[in-house]
Design a protein around this motif. Structure first.
Motif, short mmCIF file in Angstrom:
data_model
loop_
_atom_site.label_atom_id
_atom_site.label_comp_id
_atom_site.label_asym_id
_atom_site.label_seq_id
_atom_site.Cartn_x
_atom_site.Cartn_y
_atom_site.Cartn_z
N LEU A 17 0.84 -1.20 0.00
CA LEU A 17 0.00 0.00 0.00
C LEU A 17 0.87 1.25 0.00
O LEU A 17 0.55 2.25 -0.65
N CYS A 18 2.00 1.19 0.71
CA CYS A 18 2.93 2.34 0.72
C CYS A 18 3.42 2.64 -0.69
O CYS A 18 3.62 3.80 -1.07
N GLN A 19 3.61 1.59 -1.50
CA GLN A 19 4.04 1.77 -2.88
C GLN A 19 2.98 2.52 -3.68
O GLN A 19 3.29 3.44 -4.44
N LYS A 20 1.71 2.13 -3.52
CA LYS A 20 0.63 2.79 -4.27
C LYS A 20 0.34 4.18 -3.72
O LYS A 20 -0.03 5.08 -4.47
N ALA A 21 0.53 4.34 -2.41
CA ALA A 21 0.23 5.63 -1.78
C ALA A 21 1.38 6.62 -1.91
O ALA A 21 1.18 7.83 -1.86
N GLY A 22 2.60 6.11 -2.06
CA GLY A 22 3.76 6.98 -2.22
C GLY A 22 4.28 7.58 -0.94
O GLY A 22 4.97 8.59 -0.96
N VAL A 23 3.96 6.96 0.24
CA VAL A 23 4.46 7.47 1.52
C VAL A 23 4.93 6.30 2.37
O VAL A 23 4.55 5.15 2.16
N HIS A 24 5.76 6.62 3.35
CA HIS A 24 6.18 5.62 4.33
C HIS A 24 4.98 5.20 5.17
O HIS A 24 4.02 5.97 5.34
N ARG A 25 5.01 4.00 5.74
CA ARG A 25 3.85 3.46 6.47
C ARG A 25 3.43 4.36 7.64
O ARG A 25 2.26 4.41 7.99
N GLN A 26 4.40 5.08 8.25
CA GLN A 26 4.03 5.92 9.37
C GLN A 26 3.16 7.10 8.94
O GLN A 26 2.48 7.72 9.76
N PHE A 27 3.17 7.41 7.63
CA PHE A 27 2.37 8.53 7.14
C PHE A 27 1.04 8.08 6.53
O PHE A 27 0.27 8.91 6.06
N ILE A 28 0.79 6.78 6.52
CA ILE A 28 -0.47 6.27 5.96
C ILE A 28 -1.69 6.91 6.64
O ILE A 28 -2.62 7.36 5.96
N PRO A 29 -1.74 7.01 7.99
CA PRO A 29 -2.90 7.65 8.61
C PRO A 29 -3.08 9.11 8.17
O PRO A 29 -4.21 9.55 7.93
N LEU A 30 -1.98 9.86 8.06
CA LEU A 30 -2.09 11.25 7.61
C LEU A 30 -2.64 11.32 6.20
O LEU A 30 -3.45 12.20 5.87
N LEU A 31 -2.20 10.38 5.35
CA LEU A 31 -2.63 10.39 3.96
C LEU A 31 -4.12 10.03 3.85
O LEU A 31 -4.85 10.61 3.05
N VAL A 32 -4.57 9.09 4.66
CA VAL A 32 -5.99 8.72 4.64
C VAL A 32 -6.85 9.93 5.00
O VAL A 32 -7.87 10.20 4.35
N VAL A 33 -6.45 10.66 6.04
CA VAL A 33 -7.17 11.87 6.43
C VAL A 33 -7.19 12.86 5.27
O VAL A 33 -8.24 13.41 4.90
N LYS A 34 -6.03 13.08 4.68
CA LYS A 34 -5.92 14.06 3.59
C LYS A 34 -6.79 13.69 2.39
O LYS A 34 -7.46 14.55 1.80
#
Length: 748
Positions: A17-34
């Motif tokens: 998922l980090c590959q598709k999202a383009g962020v490190h796993r620790q930033f996944i929650p921030l990206l979901v919010v965004k």
């Protein structure tokens, strides 16, 4: 063995998922919010964001809601891209995979997803095959849409920061509310849009223009293709490109300034906005994309000790933070921003940097929507540097209490003079005074290094008004060569003050821009042949040189002053500043003759011409005609273009033309010198006769034998005695005590 994994499966594993999202796993929650905030803002213009508990948050808006029939498709990861993002507008998304990232994060972390819309609440239940089922929970009288996300990862207020910033920016300034422009697409991008639209041709064209123009284009396409094309899915690449050209013929490009802005709405930061455009070239078709862009930058210099602060950077596209890896670092008041195609160097203490880019199309480099800023990097750099410049001025004004650098220098000049001179006990150089003033400037202007040349101009103006600073001298910046004696004198203000012209030695002095010619002229005896002193200075004639000209001009002996320089703009100014008045000194008391080299003479001599390009107009002396002043803006001829024989021949020709001949003193001086010479000859002859008659050498030998014993005794501890005398008189050289001891022994 071949293993096959479908692309959608990358969304359900946290690592992929980090590959598709383009962020490190620790930033996944921030990206979901965004992602959820971006969708809500694009749909309704505003939303609310709240933290529910340590694993949950909610995004709500008051918009028209989501059609429940589409919920299962929107929140499925095993689906083609469903998005309005192919239609280029200054909106926050880029790919349309935001909801797939949200759903994937819920699956990968073992969370849950609940959607309330149009009066009902639904639980989204992702399935192993990548689809999602919708479970109706119950009715809800809440307006708009509310999405509650629970993740199997901790969330806190920091998790909401990207979303909060997007909401804050969305509430400021203006946003584009027009239609998409056909000029924003390459032939390829437009074909992809046409191919994915799946709507009637008329409905599609209405996305770009009003009813009247839509009808005109529909009629034209019906005529061109005999009514065979009615749906967008029927269009081939060439047919789609033809439609794009018709749209461009009936519409005008959208100016960048209409895209909207955030504006100068934030406190404690300085704002700058610039607009422009960049081009994306078509590689398959005939239509290039012309993309308008607005760049805004806000910079706030951080207060306090720079060693304890770090610069921060936030970049937004269409008022939403981007997740690309762009970095900022500050070392020794120099800040660098790099990444995503940017590399910006600015002189700046630690600061908070915010950049927002509004554009209908942002190039990206990955599924994670990492922006590629290369096409607009120059505009971003210019905007950031302008904002930094404004922030530095404000910060410097705060630190200096509104005083400028000149005021700081003048206010602290007495204290600096007292410190440098030891309260008036010692002389000091202008450069020493500069270093005494330097800390005051650096303290007042956040570590700014003061410019020495500018400091010197302040001191020059000060002395022109109040008189020379007692005890201050200027370092040597030139050399004076005397003919016949071969003496070379370094020229500083002290040397000029103590200078005494040797009588009847030279009656000409040439100021030569380049000291390198001294050796050649001395080698052929030029100074002696023409009784001519040679003078040089590093660059423009220094204050000491001008003072020397004035000093020599006040003597009784006749003297001519000449200037030799390159045939360039700076060379003409060298002569002009040597002759004309300055703030430090009035005009010369003597006339200075310009020997050249001047442009027209250089051309006539056939010397090599250098050409160059300059982005500014170079100052030229007033005596130069307009024609040659213009020529000097891109051409120059150096004295070095002449060989040594050519230069000497050229200079000797000038001397023959302007020179006054050899030095011959007045009749009175000649007569007195003749008498003194005759007397000296007689004295030498008489002294020699007397010494021979009285056996001078024999008597010296007798005296040496008489005192030899005492001399040998004194030599035993001579080193100790010399050391004792030097300890009492340290200003002596070693031979002074030796001479003193010798006198004592001989005279006993």
């Amino acid at each position: 063995m071949q293993l096959v994994r479908e692309d959608w499966k990358l969304f359900r594993n946290i690592e992929t998922l980090c590959q598709k999202a383009g962020v490190h796993r620790q930033f996944i929650p921030l990206l979901v919010v965004k992602e959820l905030v971006d969708n809500s803002l694009d749909a309704t213009g505003d939303c609310q964001l709240e933290l529910v508990d340590g694993h949950s948050f909610r995004v709500s808006d008051n918009g028209p809601g989501i059609d429940p029939e589409w919920l299962h498709a929107y929140f499925s990861i095993n689906r083609p891209m469903i998005s309005s993002k192919l239609l280029r507008l200054p909106s926050r998304g880029a790919l349309g995979n935001g909801l797939r990232v949200v759903t994937g994060a819920v699956i990968a972390t073992g969370g849950s997803l609940t959607v309330t819309t149009r009066g009902a609440t639904y639980r989204i239940m992702p399935q192993d095959d990548g689809t999602s089922q919708i479970d109706y929970i119950g009715s809800d009288d809440r307006k708009g849409t509310s999405i509650l996300v629970k993740l199997g990862m901790p969330v806190n207020d920091g998790t909401l920061q990207w979303g909060k910033l997007a909401i804050k920016f969305s509430r400021e300034g203006t946003m584009y509310n027009g239609k998409s422009s056909p000029f924003w697409y390459t032939s390829e991008a437009f074909y992809e849009l046409v191919n994915s639209a799946n709507m009637s041709m008329e409905t599609f064209i209405a996305l770009f223009c009003g009813p009247k123009k839509t009808a005109e284009i529909v009629e034209r396409l019906a005529f061109d293709y005999a009514g065979t094309l009615t749906e967008t899915k029927q269009f081939s690449f060439k047919e789609a490109e033809h439609m794009l050209k018709l749209l461009r013929e009936t519409t005008k490009p959208t100016p960048a300034k209409s895209l909207g802005e955030v504006g100068n709405t934030f406190s404690d930061v300085e704002h700058c906005k610039k607009n422009g455009e960049f081009m994306i070239r078509s590689s398959r078709g005939e239509c290039n994309a012309e993309i308008p862009i607005i760049v805004e930058a806000w910079v706030g210099i951080q207060k306090g000790d720079p060693a304890n602060n770090r610069s921060t950077l936030t970049i937004c596209v269409n008022k939403s933070p981007v997740t690309t890896d762009v970095n900022v670092s500050t070392k020794q008041a120099s800040t660098t921003i790099w990444g995503g195609g940017l590399y910006i160097d600015v002189k700046c203490r630690p600061a908070s940097f915010y950049v927002n880019i509004i554009t209908p199309y942002m190039p990206i480099t990955s599924d994670g929507k990492a922006p590629d800023f290369r096409p607009m990097s120059e505009l971003i750099e210019d905007t950031v540097k302008r904002a930094v410049s404004k922030a530095r001025k404000v910060n410097q004004s705060d630190l200096s209490g509104g005083r400028n650098e000149r005021q700081i220098v003048l206010e602290n000049l007495p204290a600096a003079i007292a410190k440098t001179s030891g309260e008036g006990k010692f002389i000091f150089s202008q450069r020493q005074l500069y270093y005494a003033i330097r800390p005051y400037i650096m303290e007042a202007f956040e570590g700014k290094q003061p410019n020495y040349t500018y400091f010197c101009s302040i001191i020059t103006d000060y002395e022109a008004q109040f008189g020379e600073i007692p005890g201050m001298y200027r370092d040597p910046r030139g050399t004076l060569y005397h003919p016949h004696t071969g003496e070379e004198i370094p020229l500083g203000t002290i040397a000029v003050q103590n200078y005494n012209r040797p009588h009847w030695t030279f009656n000409k002095i040439i100021f030569i821009e380049k000291e390198g010619y001294f050796a050649s002229l001395r080698d052929v005896g030029f100074p002696e042949k023409y009784d001519c002193a040679l003078l040089s200075s590093k660059g423009y004639a220094s204050r000491a040189v001008k003072d020397l000209f004035d000093l020599l001009g006040e003597t009784d002996e006749e003297i001519q002053f000449f200037c030799v320089h390159d045939a360039d703009a700076a060379g003409t100014k060298i002569f002009e500043t040597l002759q004309e008045a300055t703030s430090a000194r009035p005009g010369r008391k003597v006339k200075v003759i310009n020997l050249g080299l001047d442009p027209e003479e250089a051309i006539e001599m056939g010397l090599q011409v250098e050409t160059f390009e300059s982005d500014r107009r170079r100052p030229v002396a007033d005596y130069v005609s307009y024609r040659w002043a213009d020529w000097l803006q891109s051409n120059r001829v150096e004295l070095n273009a002449m060989t040594t024989p050519e230069f000497i021949e050229w200079l000797e020709g000038k001397m023959e033309e302007h020179g006054v001949g050899k030095v011959i003193p007045t009749k009175e001086v000649l007569e007195k010198t003749f008498e003194e010479s005759a007397e000296q000859v007689i004295r030498s002859r008489v002294m020699k006769d007397i010494l021979e008659q009285n056996l001078y050498e024999k008597q010296v030998e007798i005296e040496l034998m008489r005192t030899k014993h005492h001399i040998e005794l004194a030599k035993i501890d001579i080193r100790e005695k010399v050391s004792e005398i030097l300890a009492v008189n340290p200003q002596f050289r070693w031979d002074a005590p030796v001479n003193e001891l010798a006198g004592e022994v001989v005279n006993k």
